[in-house]
Design a protein around this motif. Structure first.
Motif, PDB file in Angstrom:
ATOM      1  N   THR A 160       5.017  -6.608 -12.619  1.00 39.83           N
ATOM      2  CA  THR A 160       6.113  -5.660 -12.764  1.00 39.83           C
ATOM      3  C   THR A 160       5.588  -4.245 -12.993  1.00 39.83           C
ATOM      4  OG1 THR A 160       7.542  -7.381 -13.683  1.00 39.83           O
ATOM      5  CG2 THR A 160       8.192  -5.102 -14.087  1.00 39.83           C
ATOM      6  N   LEU A 161       4.641  -4.107 -13.908  1.00 36.54           N
ATOM      7  CA  LEU A 161       4.085  -2.783 -14.202  1.00 36.54           C
ATOM      8  C   LEU A 161       3.269  -2.251 -13.032  1.00 36.54           C
ATOM      9  CD1 LEU A 161       3.505  -0.467 -16.158  1.00 36.54           C
ATOM     10  CD2 LEU A 161       1.570  -1.793 -17.056  1.00 36.54           C
ATOM     11  N   THR A 162       2.428  -3.108 -12.444  1.00 35.62           N
ATOM     12  CA  THR A 162       1.560  -2.659 -11.349  1.00 35.62           C
ATOM     13  C   THR A 162       2.374  -2.174 -10.154  1.00 35.62           C
ATOM     14  OG1 THR A 162      -0.182  -4.196 -12.033  1.00 35.62           O
ATOM     15  CG2 THR A 162      -0.282  -3.343  -9.788  1.00 35.62           C
ATOM     16  N   THR A 163       3.347  -2.979  -9.725  1.00 37.03           N
ATOM     17  CA  THR A 163       4.134  -2.585  -8.551  1.00 37.03           C
ATOM     18  C   THR A 163       5.008  -1.362  -8.844  1.00 37.03           C
ATOM     19  OG1 THR A 163       5.799  -4.252  -9.166  1.00 37.03           O
ATOM     20  CG2 THR A 163       4.158  -4.870  -7.521  1.00 37.03           C
ATOM     21  N   TYR A 164       5.466  -1.231 -10.091  1.00 38.61           N
ATOM     22  CA  TYR A 164       6.241  -0.034 -10.442  1.00 38.61           C
ATOM     23  C   TYR A 164       5.383   1.215 -10.311  1.00 38.61           C
ATOM     24  CZ  TYR A 164       8.776   3.409 -13.217  1.00 38.61           C
ATOM     25  OH  TYR A 164       9.405   4.559 -13.627  1.00 38.61           O
ATOM     26  N   LEU A 165       4.164   1.170 -10.851  1.00 33.97           N
ATOM     27  CA  LEU A 165       3.285   2.342 -10.785  1.00 33.97           C
ATOM     28  C   LEU A 165       2.875   2.654  -9.350  1.00 33.97           C
ATOM     29  CD1 LEU A 165       0.965   1.687 -13.873  1.00 33.97           C
ATOM     30  CD2 LEU A 165       2.772   3.399 -13.661  1.00 33.97           C
ATOM     31  N   VAL A 166       2.527   1.623  -8.586  1.00 31.39           N
ATOM     32  CA  VAL A 166       2.113   1.844  -7.195  1.00 31.39           C
ATOM     33  C   VAL A 166       3.268   2.415  -6.382  1.00 31.39           C
ATOM     34  CG1 VAL A 166       1.395   0.682  -5.079  1.00 31.39           C
ATOM     35  CG2 VAL A 166       0.299   0.101  -7.245  1.00 31.39           C
ATOM     36  N   ASN A 167       4.454   1.841  -6.560  1.00 33.77           N
ATOM     37  CA  ASN A 167       5.617   2.313  -5.819  1.00 33.77           C
ATOM     38  C   ASN A 167       5.949   3.754  -6.178  1.00 33.77           C
ATOM     39  OD1 ASN A 167       7.478   1.728  -3.866  1.00 33.77           O
ATOM     40  ND2 ASN A 167       8.625   0.249  -5.067  1.00 33.77           N
ATOM     41  N   ALA A 168       5.936   4.050  -7.482  1.00 33.19           N
ATOM     42  CA  ALA A 168       6.248   5.404  -7.925  1.00 33.19           C
ATOM     43  C   ALA A 168       5.214   6.403  -7.416  1.00 33.19           C
ATOM     44  CB  ALA A 168       6.323   5.439  -9.450  1.00 33.19           C
ATOM     45  N   ALA A 169       3.940   6.023  -7.476  1.00 36.23           N
ATOM     46  CA  ALA A 169       2.893   6.915  -6.976  1.00 36.23           C
ATOM     47  C   ALA A 169       3.069   7.191  -5.487  1.00 36.23           C
ATOM     48  CB  ALA A 169       1.520   6.307  -7.246  1.00 36.23           C
ATOM     49  N   LEU A 170       3.516   6.182  -4.738  1.00 34.23           N
ATOM     50  CA  LEU A 170       3.733   6.368  -3.303  1.00 34.23           C
ATOM     51  C   LEU A 170       4.808   7.413  -3.031  1.00 34.23           C
ATOM     52  CD1 LEU A 170       3.531   2.829  -1.679  1.00 34.23           C
ATOM     53  CD2 LEU A 170       2.053   4.781  -1.271  1.00 34.23           C
ATOM     54  N   PHE A 171       5.898   7.363  -3.782  1.00 33.93           N
ATOM     55  CA  PHE A 171       6.962   8.346  -3.562  1.00 33.93           C
ATOM     56  C   PHE A 171       6.464   9.761  -3.847  1.00 33.93           C
ATOM     57  CE2 PHE A 171       9.796   4.605  -4.152  1.00 33.93           C
ATOM     58  CZ  PHE A 171      10.542   4.752  -2.994  1.00 33.93           C
ATOM     59  N   VAL A 172       5.658   9.928  -4.886  1.00 29.08           N
ATOM     60  CA  VAL A 172       5.101  11.250  -5.185  1.00 29.08           C
ATOM     61  C   VAL A 172       4.158  11.694  -4.075  1.00 29.08           C
ATOM     62  CG1 VAL A 172       3.769  12.612  -6.824  1.00 29.08           C
ATOM     63  CG2 VAL A 172       5.319  10.851  -7.662  1.00 29.08           C
ATOM     64  N   LEU A 173       3.296  10.797  -3.607  1.00 21.77           N
ATOM     65  CA  LEU A 173       2.346  11.146  -2.557  1.00 21.77           C
ATOM     66  C   LEU A 173       3.053  11.467  -1.241  1.00 21.77           C
ATOM     67  CD1 LEU A 173      -0.430   8.487  -3.278  1.00 21.77           C
ATOM     68  CD2 LEU A 173      -0.556  10.955  -3.673  1.00 21.77           C
ATOM     69  N   VAL A 174       4.139  10.763  -0.951  1.00 23.43           N
ATOM     70  CA  VAL A 174       4.921  11.098   0.243  1.00 23.43           C
ATOM     71  C   VAL A 174       5.477  12.512   0.122  1.00 23.43           C
ATOM     72  CG1 VAL A 174       7.040  10.563   1.515  1.00 23.43           C
ATOM     73  CG2 VAL A 174       5.507   8.723   0.848  1.00 23.43           C
ATOM     74  N   GLY A 175       5.968  12.865  -1.069  1.00 22.61           N
ATOM     75  CA  GLY A 175       6.464  14.221  -1.275  1.00 22.61           C
ATOM     76  C   GLY A 175       5.383  15.270  -1.082  1.00 22.61           C
ATOM     77  N   ILE A 176       4.192  15.003  -1.610  1.00 21.18           N
ATOM     78  CA  ILE A 176       3.075  15.945  -1.426  1.00 21.18           C
ATOM     79  C   ILE A 176       2.722  16.084   0.047  1.00 21.18           C
ATOM     80  CG2 ILE A 176       0.622  16.294  -1.914  1.00 21.18           C
ATOM     81  CD1 ILE A 176       1.053  15.001  -4.633  1.00 21.18           C
ATOM     82  N   GLU A 177       2.863  15.001   0.789  1.00 20.19           N
ATOM     83  CA  GLU A 177       2.514  15.014   2.216  1.00 20.19           C
ATOM     84  C   GLU A 177       3.444  15.915   3.023  1.00 20.19           C
ATOM     85  OE1 GLU A 177      -0.360  14.143   4.741  1.00 20.19           O
ATOM     86  OE2 GLU A 177      -0.243  13.077   2.834  1.00 20.19           O
ATOM     87  N   VAL A 178       4.647  16.191   2.512  1.00 24.27           N
ATOM     88  CA  VAL A 178       5.572  17.077   3.218  1.00 24.27           C
ATOM     89  C   VAL A 178       4.939  18.444   3.439  1.00 24.27           C
ATOM     90  CG1 VAL A 178       7.793  18.277   3.074  1.00 24.27           C
ATOM     91  CG2 VAL A 178       7.618  15.875   2.391  1.00 24.27           C
ATOM     92  N   GLN A 179       4.322  18.983   2.390  1.00 25.17           N
ATOM     93  CA  GLN A 179       3.673  20.286   2.502  1.00 25.17           C
ATOM     94  C   GLN A 179       2.554  20.254   3.533  1.00 25.17           C
ATOM     95  OE1 GLN A 179       4.164  23.194   0.905  1.00 25.17           O
ATOM     96  NE2 GLN A 179       5.873  22.573  -0.389  1.00 25.17           N
ATOM     97  N   SER A 180       1.765  19.190   3.507  1.00 26.89           N
ATOM     98  CA  SER A 180       0.660  19.065   4.461  1.00 26.89           C
ATOM     99  C   SER A 180       1.176  19.005   5.894  1.00 26.89           C
ATOM    100  CB  SER A 180      -0.158  17.818   4.137  1.00 26.89           C
ATOM    101  OG  SER A 180      -1.194  17.628   5.076  1.00 26.89           O
ATOM    102  N   ALA A 181       2.289  18.292   6.110  1.00 23.16           N
ATOM    103  CA  ALA A 181       2.850  18.185   7.463  1.00 23.16           C
ATOM    104  C   ALA A 181       3.333  19.539   7.969  1.00 23.16           C
ATOM    105  CB  ALA A 181       4.000  17.181   7.460  1.00 23.16           C
ATOM    106  N   VAL A 182       3.920  20.343   7.099  1.00 25.37           N
ATOM    107  CA  VAL A 182       4.394  21.673   7.497  1.00 25.37           C
ATOM    108  C   VAL A 182       3.215  22.570   7.841  1.00 25.37           C
ATOM    109  CG1 VAL A 182       5.595  23.753   6.707  1.00 25.37           C
ATOM    110  CG2 VAL A 182       6.519  21.489   6.151  1.00 25.37           C
ATOM    111  N   ARG A 183       2.177  22.534   7.011  1.00 28.69           N
ATOM    112  CA  ARG A 183       1.006  23.383   7.278  1.00 28.69           C
ATOM    113  C   ARG A 183       0.245  22.935   8.521  1.00 28.69           C
ATOM    114  NH1 ARG A 183       0.511  22.694   1.690  1.00 28.69           N
ATOM    115  NH2 ARG A 183      -1.108  21.125   2.027  1.00 28.69           N
ATOM    116  N   GLY A 184       0.300  21.617   8.816  1.00 29.74           N
ATOM    117  CA  GLY A 184      -0.440  21.107   9.973  1.00 29.74           C
ATOM    118  C   GLY A 184       0.286  21.256  11.290  1.00 29.74           C
TER     119      GLY A 184
END
Length: 530
Positions: free
Chosen positions: A264-288
């Motif tokens: 429960t804890l592991t999948t929650y952290l991994v899932n949450a981290a993925l959503f943050v990383l997807v958000g960070i990737e938005v900036q990279s996609a715009v710059r690229g």
């Protein structure tokens, strides 16, 4: 040092968004995604990317296995036809519709189909995180669709990339062979891995080692499937579904007490981290984005997003009425849902990190050495559409569910009541026989019989059984409150003894663990449950 900084930032953002989600009622993944987009403005984080191999080879097996392990195989069987249609035919139609749209916007057919394959599958982890309030049957279909459809999409993606790069030729036989290897091979590997894990688990009784085996299982299934070019996704899902049936027979209480909180804890952290990383990737996609201007690319995002929503809703309605026309059995009528419910299923068709990982894994060059055409635009549109589905549909799903007026789903509560009452009744019926086999003292038997009869009375009282007094449930609640208060006092005493150096920290932890188990066994009070 950026790695350690990123870990601290991710942890702080996950914690803050979790607290904010509880206070505002906004879905946590939406807040995490928005926070990730905001973090993308930080210069120090501009070089942070979501490596596709990390998602496809590490995060994906872990998350898919847990989703499969906690899914209802009974509900999947009951809705099997719908799951098959949405995870195969709908994926193909969606990929084709997106490809036609992208081609109309100027992309060559090869890259257009690559974009379609990336955005065709819904994301099981996003559905699990954002759509938990849906009725069980709807949730099961959505989760099962997300678990299986990645295999279809990845085959389409592989063909599209291979044809574009110049390494494959597109023939019906070749495509059919790829699908056969992907699905049949993935199912076979999943079954074999689960069987081997079940065999090993019967012989491993240490809780820690048993959970190490469980953690190893999804990665093993995925690796073996990839080695024969089968669907690693399907192998993990099949292994998870099989273990969901075998696990309760093989595992001990000690193993489950470690396993469930860990996953429960592991999948929650991994899932949450993925959503943050997807958000960070938005900036990279715009710059690229270099092959076209930002306005044209944004128009592409809007067009593709609208196509995804329209195709999904049209397919759900058309397939339902087609089935009604062809299947006139009375049992089919009990499965019917309203078009409002299909709007809910449409809104729950989230795209997630899998789509982004697929887009980021597109090769940079063709076989001729030339640059892969419009790769930057494909990544931009994928990131934009993923963001739109998570934010727009994530925010609108709650109001849509209320508008749809879906019937209350009390099936889980009723079945839990049935399980508890039946198990207690049959245990009482077998008490004398078991006590005789064990040679138990009659005083102990009478004591346990009284406890079980009292527990059965409370269960029937909570269910509103006419032959039981309603006061039984109230007295049980008062009993639980008193027990919890006494446990709290015992815990304070043990801590005081430790503080006075009368007992060691090791003794404190051992006694406190026993008190915690007793508290958990009592469970939450009815008035304290969510």
């Amino acid at each position: 040092m950026i790695g350690l900084e990123l870990v601290v930032i991710l942890g702080a953002v996950i914690l803050a968004c979790g607290v904010l989600a509880r206070r505002t009622g906004v879905a946590g993944p939406v807040l995490l995604l928005v926070a990730g987009i905001a973090l993308g403005f930080a210069p120090a984080l501009r070089d942070v990317h979501l490596p596709p191999e990390l998602m496809l080879l590490v995060f994906l097996p872990l998350l898919l296995y847990w989703e499969a392990l906690t899914s209802s195989l009974r509900e999947i069987r009951a809705t099997f036809r719908g799951v098959v249609l949405t995870s195969t035919l709908l994926v193909g139609l969606t990929a084709g519709a997106v490809a036609v749209t992208a081609h109309a916007l100027g992309l060559p057919w090869g890259p257009a189909w690559v974009l379609g394959a990336a955005l065709a599958p819904t994301d099981a982890t996003a559905v699990g995180a954002l759509a938990r309030a849906l009725p069980r049957r709807t949730m099961t279909v959505l989760r099962a669709e997300g678990l299986v459809n990645d295999g279809t999409a990845l085959v389409i993606y592989g063909v599209a990339v291979g044809v574009t790069v110049g390494e494959e030729t597109l023939t019906a036989g070749h495509v059919a062979g790829l699908f056969a290897v992907s699905y049949l091979g993935g199912i076979a590997i999943g079954l074999a891995t689960a069987a081997a894990a079940g065999f090993a688990r019967q012989r491993i009784h240490d809780p820690v080692l048993s959970n190490v085996l469980t953690l190893l299982l999804p990665f093993t299934a995925y690796l073996l499937a990839e080695l024969i070019e089968a669907s690693g996704v399907l192998a993990v899902v099949v292994a998870g579904l099989v273990m969901s049936q075998l696990g309760p027979r093989l595992g001990s209480a000690a193993i489950r007490q470690q396993s469930t909180p860990f996953w429960t804890l592991t999948t929650y952290l991994v899932n949450a981290a993925l959503f943050v990383l997807v958000g960070i990737e938005v900036q990279s996609a715009v710059r690229g984005l270099t092959s076209t201007d930002l306005l044209t690319a944004a128009i592409g995002v809007v067009a593709v997003y609208l196509v995804l929503v329209a195709v999904r809703y049209t397919f759900l309605v058309a397939s339902a009425y087609t089935i009604r026309l062809l299947d006139r059995r009375p049992s089919q009528r009990t499965r019917r849902v309203s078009n409002r419910a299909r709007v809910v299923s449409t809104m729950a068709g989230f795209r997630g990190a899998v789509s982004l990982a697929v887009a980021l894994s597109i090769p940079t060059t063709l076989a001729s050495g030339a640059t892969f055409p419009d790769r930057d635009l494909i990544v931009f549109i994928t990131v934009g559409v993923v963001t739109a589905t998570l934010v727009i549909q994530g925010l609108l799903l709650g109001p849509t569910v209320r508008w749809a007026r879906l019937p209350d789903d009390d099936g889980v509560d009723q079945e839990r009541q049935l399980a508890e009452v039946t198990a207690t009744e049959e245990a009482l019926a077998a008490l004398d026989e078991i006590a005789s086999d064990l040679g138990t003292d009659p005083a102990v038997v009478d004591r346990l019989r009284g406890e079980y009869e009292e527990h059965l009375l409370v269960l029937r009282s909570r269910a509103g059984a006419p032959e039981t007094p309603a006061s039984a449930a109230r007295l049980d609640e008062e009993y639980t409150r008193l027990r919890l208060a006494l446990l709290a006092r015992k815990r304070d005493v043990v801590i005081r003894l430790r503080d006075n150096r009368d007992i060691d920290d090791t003794v404190l932890r051992q006694v406190q663990a026993r008190l915690d188990v007793e508290e958990l066994r009592l469970g939450p009070l009815p008035t304290d449950r969510d």
